[in-house]
Motif scaffolding. Sequence first.
Motif, PDB file in Angstrom:
ATOM      1  N   LYS A 142       4.809   7.456  -1.740  1.00  0.00           N
ATOM      2  CA  LYS A 142       3.743   7.130  -2.687  1.00  0.00           C
ATOM      3  C   LYS A 142       2.890   6.037  -2.068  1.00  0.00           C
ATOM      4  O   LYS A 142       3.374   5.221  -1.276  1.00  0.00           O
ATOM      5  CB  LYS A 142       4.302   6.678  -4.035  1.00  0.00           C
ATOM      6  CG  LYS A 142       5.086   5.383  -3.994  1.00  0.00           C
ATOM      7  CD  LYS A 142       5.515   4.963  -5.401  1.00  0.00           C
ATOM      8  CE  LYS A 142       6.237   3.614  -5.380  1.00  0.00           C
ATOM      9  NZ  LYS A 142       6.595   3.152  -6.745  1.00  0.00           N
ATOM     10  N   GLY A 143       1.605   6.051  -2.395  1.00  0.00           N
ATOM     11  CA  GLY A 143       0.731   5.083  -1.763  1.00  0.00           C
ATOM     12  C   GLY A 143      -0.547   4.849  -2.548  1.00  0.00           C
ATOM     13  O   GLY A 143      -0.844   5.546  -3.521  1.00  0.00           O
ATOM     14  N   ARG A 144      -1.307   3.874  -2.100  1.00  0.00           N
ATOM     15  CA  ARG A 144      -2.525   3.456  -2.781  1.00  0.00           C
ATOM     16  C   ARG A 144      -3.743   4.055  -2.110  1.00  0.00           C
ATOM     17  O   ARG A 144      -3.848   4.071  -0.883  1.00  0.00           O
ATOM     18  CB  ARG A 144      -2.610   1.935  -2.775  1.00  0.00           C
ATOM     19  CG  ARG A 144      -3.783   1.366  -3.551  1.00  0.00           C
ATOM     20  CD  ARG A 144      -3.748  -0.147  -3.508  1.00  0.00           C
ATOM     21  NE  ARG A 144      -3.990  -0.625  -2.138  1.00  0.00           N
ATOM     22  CZ  ARG A 144      -3.633  -1.828  -1.694  1.00  0.00           C
ATOM     23  NH1 ARG A 144      -2.976  -2.643  -2.494  1.00  0.00           N
ATOM     24  NH2 ARG A 144      -3.903  -2.194  -0.470  1.00  0.00           N
ATOM     25  N   PHE A 184       1.204  10.585  -4.688  1.00  0.00           N
ATOM     26  CA  PHE A 184       2.651  10.672  -4.558  1.00  0.00           C
ATOM     27  C   PHE A 184       3.028  12.090  -4.116  1.00  0.00           C
ATOM     28  O   PHE A 184       2.311  13.057  -4.373  1.00  0.00           O
ATOM     29  CB  PHE A 184       3.352  10.330  -5.880  1.00  0.00           C
ATOM     30  CG  PHE A 184       2.978  11.226  -7.024  1.00  0.00           C
ATOM     31  CD1 PHE A 184       3.692  12.389  -7.293  1.00  0.00           C
ATOM     32  CD2 PHE A 184       1.906  10.910  -7.848  1.00  0.00           C
ATOM     33  CE1 PHE A 184       3.349  13.214  -8.347  1.00  0.00           C
ATOM     34  CE2 PHE A 184       1.553  11.729  -8.913  1.00  0.00           C
ATOM     35  CZ  PHE A 184       2.277  12.891  -9.166  1.00  0.00           C
ATOM     36  N   ASN A 216      -3.701   6.255  -7.011  1.00  0.00           N
ATOM     37  CA  ASN A 216      -2.585   6.364  -6.079  1.00  0.00           C
ATOM     38  C   ASN A 216      -2.256   7.832  -5.843  1.00  0.00           C
ATOM     39  O   ASN A 216      -2.708   8.718  -6.580  1.00  0.00           O
ATOM     40  CB  ASN A 216      -1.349   5.648  -6.632  1.00  0.00           C
ATOM     41  CG  ASN A 216      -1.558   4.162  -6.804  1.00  0.00           C
ATOM     42  OD1 ASN A 216      -2.116   3.503  -5.946  1.00  0.00           O
ATOM     43  ND2 ASN A 216      -1.150   3.634  -7.950  1.00  0.00           N
ATOM     44  N   LYS A 228      -7.206   0.446  -5.074  1.00  0.00           N
ATOM     45  CA  LYS A 228      -6.355  -0.552  -5.697  1.00  0.00           C
ATOM     46  C   LYS A 228      -6.532  -0.566  -7.213  1.00  0.00           C
ATOM     47  O   LYS A 228      -7.660  -0.625  -7.718  1.00  0.00           O
ATOM     48  CB  LYS A 228      -6.654  -1.941  -5.125  1.00  0.00           C
ATOM     49  CG  LYS A 228      -5.677  -3.017  -5.585  1.00  0.00           C
ATOM     50  CD  LYS A 228      -5.944  -4.345  -4.896  1.00  0.00           C
ATOM     51  CE  LYS A 228      -4.935  -5.399  -5.340  1.00  0.00           C
ATOM     52  NZ  LYS A 228      -5.174  -6.710  -4.661  1.00  0.00           N
ATOM     53  N   GLU A 229      -5.408  -0.501  -7.922  1.00  0.00           N
ATOM     54  CA  GLU A 229      -5.335  -0.555  -9.380  1.00  0.00           C
ATOM     55  C   GLU A 229      -6.049   0.598 -10.067  1.00  0.00           C
ATOM     56  O   GLU A 229      -6.222   0.586 -11.287  1.00  0.00           O
ATOM     57  CB  GLU A 229      -5.884  -1.893  -9.904  1.00  0.00           C
ATOM     58  CG  GLU A 229      -5.088  -3.105  -9.417  1.00  0.00           C
ATOM     59  CD  GLU A 229      -5.640  -4.412  -9.964  1.00  0.00           C
ATOM     60  OE1 GLU A 229      -6.712  -4.378 -10.609  1.00  0.00           O
ATOM     61  OE2 GLU A 229      -5.015  -5.464  -9.738  1.00  0.00           O
ATOM     62  N   PRO A 267       0.789  -1.244   0.000  1.00  0.00           N
ATOM     63  CA  PRO A 267       0.000   0.000   0.000  1.00  0.00           C
ATOM     64  C   PRO A 267       0.814   1.283   0.000  1.00  0.00           C
ATOM     65  O   PRO A 267       0.329   2.323  -0.436  1.00  0.00           O
ATOM     66  CB  PRO A 267      -0.841  -0.110   1.274  1.00  0.00           C
ATOM     67  CG  PRO A 267       0.004  -0.935   2.190  1.00  0.00           C
ATOM     68  CD  PRO A 267       0.736  -1.912   1.311  1.00  0.00           C
ATOM     69  N   ILE A 268       2.076   1.270   0.486  1.00  0.00           N
ATOM     70  CA  ILE A 268       2.796   2.534   0.617  1.00  0.00           C
ATOM     71  C   ILE A 268       4.303   2.313   0.533  1.00  0.00           C
ATOM     72  O   ILE A 268       4.825   1.257   0.936  1.00  0.00           O
ATOM     73  CB  ILE A 268       2.436   3.239   1.947  1.00  0.00           C
ATOM     74  CG1 ILE A 268       2.927   4.693   1.928  1.00  0.00           C
ATOM     75  CG2 ILE A 268       2.986   2.463   3.140  1.00  0.00           C
ATOM     76  CD1 ILE A 268       2.374   5.521   3.068  1.00  0.00           C
ATOM     77  N   HIS A 328      -2.131   6.397 -17.653  1.00  0.00           N
ATOM     78  CA  HIS A 328      -2.048   7.091 -16.377  1.00  0.00           C
ATOM     79  C   HIS A 328      -2.368   8.565 -16.583  1.00  0.00           C
ATOM     80  O   HIS A 328      -1.817   9.207 -17.477  1.00  0.00           O
ATOM     81  CB  HIS A 328      -0.644   6.970 -15.769  1.00  0.00           C
ATOM     82  CG  HIS A 328      -0.304   5.585 -15.317  1.00  0.00           C
ATOM     83  ND1 HIS A 328      -0.374   5.188 -14.005  1.00  0.00           N
ATOM     84  CD2 HIS A 328       0.101   4.483 -16.020  1.00  0.00           C
ATOM     85  CE1 HIS A 328      -0.019   3.915 -13.908  1.00  0.00           C
ATOM     86  NE2 HIS A 328       0.276   3.468 -15.117  1.00  0.00           N
ATOM     87  N   ASP A 368      -2.329   9.774  -9.136  1.00  0.00           N
ATOM     88  CA  ASP A 368      -2.062   8.910 -10.281  1.00  0.00           C
ATOM     89  C   ASP A 368      -3.314   8.080 -10.531  1.00  0.00           C
ATOM     90  O   ASP A 368      -3.576   7.098  -9.837  1.00  0.00           O
ATOM     91  CB  ASP A 368      -0.856   8.018  -9.987  1.00  0.00           C
ATOM     92  CG  ASP A 368      -0.516   7.094 -11.148  1.00  0.00           C
ATOM     93  OD1 ASP A 368      -1.207   7.148 -12.184  1.00  0.00           O
ATOM     94  OD2 ASP A 368       0.443   6.309 -11.016  1.00  0.00           O
TER      95      ASP A 368
END
Length: 213
Positions: free
Chosen positions: A118-120, A129, A127, A123-124, A77-78, A172, A164
């Motif tokens: 950076k992290g979520r 940053f 994100n 999911k997919e 996750p991070i 992206h 992101d």
Amino acid sequence: KFDKNENFGYDVLVANGNGARLENNNFKKVYTSLYAWLWNKKIVIQANYDYDRTGITHNDHTSRTMMKAFVAYQTEPITVGVEAYMETLENNDVHTSGTTGIKDTTNASSIGLSVFVKGRIIKEKLNFFARYDYWNPDTKYNNNDTYSSGGGVNVEQFITAGLDYTPHKNVHVMPNVWYDGFTDRAKNGTGRTKSAYRLKAGITYNYSLKEQI
């Protein structure tokens, strides 16, 4: 590698030190690195030392020495990390002392620091940053002296943050904001009145702020 699990290792390289361009001196550059992966490879630590003999100028030897350290923690996750360096340029600055009036060459020392995360969020899909950079081109700069070469003036801080978004696995969209701040240490009448970058760009303020995608 030091161990069969490849958690500890080193790199050594001897090269021209001039990138992909033709070699322009008779000396070689030595690169060294030590690294370690810890805690099931969630933490990485790396230390680098480089030395490059660059030539002879003003009847003095010149060289470039770099020391750098990097630490990061990475999970699904991070990810967070920090990198710091110090570079010494032997006999890089040519200046006239504002106290004695004597012209001489001295070493220059630059330092830099970067912190990133950076992290979520989804999911997919989504994100975030962010990154902070600090750079001092010459910690030994003296604005009472007059520099004919070297003598980095601006201390710079850079911040970026954004999102992101991934509407498709190969696409992206990354809206982000940049902040770039300058501290000009030169004084009118002594040293340099402006750094070369700000003089060429015609910048009269001490920061810039941008939004972009």
